[in-house]
Motif scaffolding. Structure first.
Motif, short mmCIF file in Angstrom:
data_model
loop_
_atom_site.label_atom_id
_atom_site.label_comp_id
_atom_site.label_asym_id
_atom_site.label_seq_id
_atom_site.Cartn_x
_atom_site.Cartn_y
_atom_site.Cartn_z
N GLU A 70 -9.06 35.20 -16.25
CA GLU A 70 -9.78 34.07 -16.85
C GLU A 70 -11.21 34.02 -16.34
O GLU A 70 -12.14 33.68 -17.10
CB GLU A 70 -9.04 32.77 -16.52
CG GLU A 70 -7.68 32.66 -17.21
CD GLU A 70 -6.92 31.43 -16.75
OE1 GLU A 70 -7.33 30.83 -15.73
OE2 GLU A 70 -5.92 31.07 -17.41
N ARG A 71 -11.43 34.36 -15.07
CA ARG A 71 -12.78 34.37 -14.51
C ARG A 71 -13.63 35.46 -15.17
O ARG A 71 -14.81 35.25 -15.47
CB ARG A 71 -12.70 34.60 -13.00
CG ARG A 71 -14.05 34.43 -12.28
CD ARG A 71 -13.92 34.66 -10.79
NE ARG A 71 -12.98 33.73 -10.19
CZ ARG A 71 -11.80 34.09 -9.67
NH1 ARG A 71 -11.43 35.37 -9.69
NH2 ARG A 71 -11.01 33.19 -9.13
N GLN A 72 -13.04 36.61 -15.41
CA GLN A 72 -13.77 37.70 -16.05
C GLN A 72 -14.13 37.35 -17.49
O GLN A 72 -15.24 37.64 -17.95
CB GLN A 72 -12.93 38.98 -16.03
CG GLN A 72 -12.77 39.59 -14.64
CD GLN A 72 -11.80 40.74 -14.62
OE1 GLN A 72 -10.95 40.87 -15.51
NE2 GLN A 72 -11.94 41.60 -13.62
N ILE A 73 -13.23 36.68 -18.19
CA ILE A 73 -13.52 36.25 -19.56
C ILE A 73 -14.65 35.22 -19.56
O ILE A 73 -15.56 35.27 -20.40
CB ILE A 73 -12.26 35.64 -20.21
CG1 ILE A 73 -11.19 36.73 -20.42
CG2 ILE A 73 -12.60 34.98 -21.54
CD1 ILE A 73 -11.61 37.85 -21.35
N ALA A 74 -14.60 34.31 -18.58
CA ALA A 74 -15.64 33.28 -18.49
C ALA A 74 -17.01 33.89 -18.23
O ALA A 74 -18.04 33.41 -18.74
CB ALA A 74 -15.29 32.27 -17.40
N GLU A 75 -17.03 34.95 -17.43
CA GLU A 75 -18.30 35.61 -17.13
C GLU A 75 -18.88 36.33 -18.34
O GLU A 75 -20.09 36.59 -18.40
CB GLU A 75 -18.09 36.60 -15.99
CG GLU A 75 -17.81 35.93 -14.64
CD GLU A 75 -17.48 36.93 -13.56
OE1 GLU A 75 -17.33 38.13 -13.88
OE2 GLU A 75 -17.35 36.52 -12.38
N LEU A 76 -18.03 36.66 -19.30
CA LEU A 76 -18.48 37.34 -20.52
C LEU A 76 -19.04 36.39 -21.56
O LEU A 76 -19.64 36.81 -22.54
CB LEU A 76 -17.34 38.14 -21.14
CG LEU A 76 -16.84 39.37 -20.33
CD1 LEU A 76 -15.63 39.97 -21.00
CD2 LEU A 76 -17.96 40.39 -20.19
N HIS A 77 -18.81 35.10 -21.36
CA HIS A 77 -19.25 34.12 -22.33
C HIS A 77 -20.16 33.10 -21.67
O HIS A 77 -20.02 32.81 -20.48
CB HIS A 77 -18.04 33.40 -22.96
CG HIS A 77 -17.13 34.29 -23.75
ND1 HIS A 77 -16.24 35.17 -23.17
CD2 HIS A 77 -17.01 34.43 -25.10
CE1 HIS A 77 -15.58 35.81 -24.12
NE2 HIS A 77 -16.03 35.38 -25.31
N ASP A 78 -21.06 32.59 -22.47
CA ASP A 78 -21.90 31.51 -21.92
C ASP A 78 -21.23 30.17 -22.22
O ASP A 78 -20.15 30.12 -22.79
CB ASP A 78 -23.31 31.56 -22.49
CG ASP A 78 -23.32 31.45 -24.02
OD1 ASP A 78 -22.33 30.92 -24.58
OD2 ASP A 78 -24.30 31.87 -24.63
N GLY A 79 -21.87 29.11 -21.88
CA GLY A 79 -21.29 27.80 -22.06
C GLY A 79 -20.99 27.43 -23.48
O GLY A 79 -20.14 26.58 -23.74
N PRO A 103 -25.35 38.42 -23.93
CA PRO A 103 -25.99 39.70 -24.29
C PRO A 103 -25.57 40.80 -23.33
O PRO A 103 -25.47 40.60 -22.13
CB PRO A 103 -27.49 39.36 -24.14
CG PRO A 103 -27.58 37.89 -24.30
CD PRO A 103 -26.32 37.34 -23.72
N GLY A 104 -25.33 41.94 -23.93
CA GLY A 104 -24.96 43.10 -23.13
C GLY A 104 -23.48 43.17 -22.83
O GLY A 104 -23.04 44.08 -22.16
N SER A 105 -22.70 42.16 -23.35
CA SER A 105 -21.25 42.21 -23.08
C SER A 105 -20.55 43.12 -24.06
O SER A 105 -21.07 43.46 -25.09
CB SER A 105 -20.67 40.81 -23.18
OG SER A 105 -20.82 40.30 -24.50
#
Length: 231
Positions: free
Chosen positions: A214-223, A229-231
């Motif tokens: 879940e933390r990795q998914i959150a890091e791939l998305h903004d708020g 960008p770059g994901s």
């Protein structure tokens, strides 16, 4: 006041204590019964609930399936060994019947002998499905059973039957222990690092793995929920 002092004050009869011959057989058999309870306790902790099975299957379903088979195999074989006749051909066996045989040889209390005989009869009846499995697929490999041409299906052995047999064996042993020493045992061994720790550890591992995902998914998305960008 200790229980010993109280017994003497009330004139309760003192337990006779183990005759040496009975003590020897009982002690060795007690180790086997304790081992049986250890196997069952371990199996129950690992496979006793849907939640624990899910924890095992979530990590290594194949490996834990094999482990479950091995534990059941040893559990059934141990039950059969303990409840076998006192003698097979010329070979003498360490069994519940052997213990009764030795007790009878010591001119034991007829009430104790009668109680053990009745319990042993019930144990043997309850163990019949285990013997069928032992004789056809565990201790031996019956050809017709292996080729699935045997006219009689193997008996199912449910959890409740296992509990019943294990409890009956403990009751039998406690009948002897109580008569000679006025003690009582549960026969469940104290194990450093019980099997339940495996289930707990796997649950914690799965929880942490989920949090990491879940933390990795959150890091791939903004708020706003857009992919960064770059994901």
């Amino acid at each position: 006041m200790s229980i010993i002092d109280l017994r003497e004050e009330l004139n309760f009869p003192k337990p006779p204590g183990f005759p040496p011959e009975v003590r020897e057989v009982f002690g060795a058999l007690r180790n086997e019964v304790t081992f049986l309870h250890g196997i069952w306790d371990t199996y129950a902790q690992l496979y006793g609930t849907e939640d624990s099975v899910a924890a095992l299957n979530g990590i290594a379903p194949g490996a834990f399936s094999f482990l479950g088979y091995v534990l059941r195999h040893d559990l059934f074989m141990t039950i059969c060994r303990i409840t076998d006749p006192k003698q097979t051909g010329k070979k003498e066996n360490l069994t519940l019947e052997r213990l009764l045989h030795v007790i009878k040889g010591q001119s034991a209390d007829p009430r104790l002998v009668s109680a053990l005989e009745e319990q042993l009869k019930e144990i043997n009846s309850a163990c019949e499905p285990f013997r069928v499995r032992r004789n056809r697929i565990l201790g031996h490999l019956d050809l017709k059973t292996a080729l699935r041409t045997h006219p009689e299906p193997l008996p199912a052995i449910e959890r409740v039957r296992i509990i019943d047999v294990v409890d009956r064996i403990a009751k039998y042993m406690n009948e002897v222990l109580g008569h000679y020493t006025a003690a009582h045992a549960d026969f469940v061994p104290l194990i450093s690092g019980p099997a339940g720790n495996i289930v707990h550890g796997l649950r914690e591992f799965q929880r942490l793995r989920k949090l990491q995902y879940e933390r990795q998914i959150a890091e791939l998305h903004d708020g706003s929920g857009n992919v960064s960008p770059g994901s």
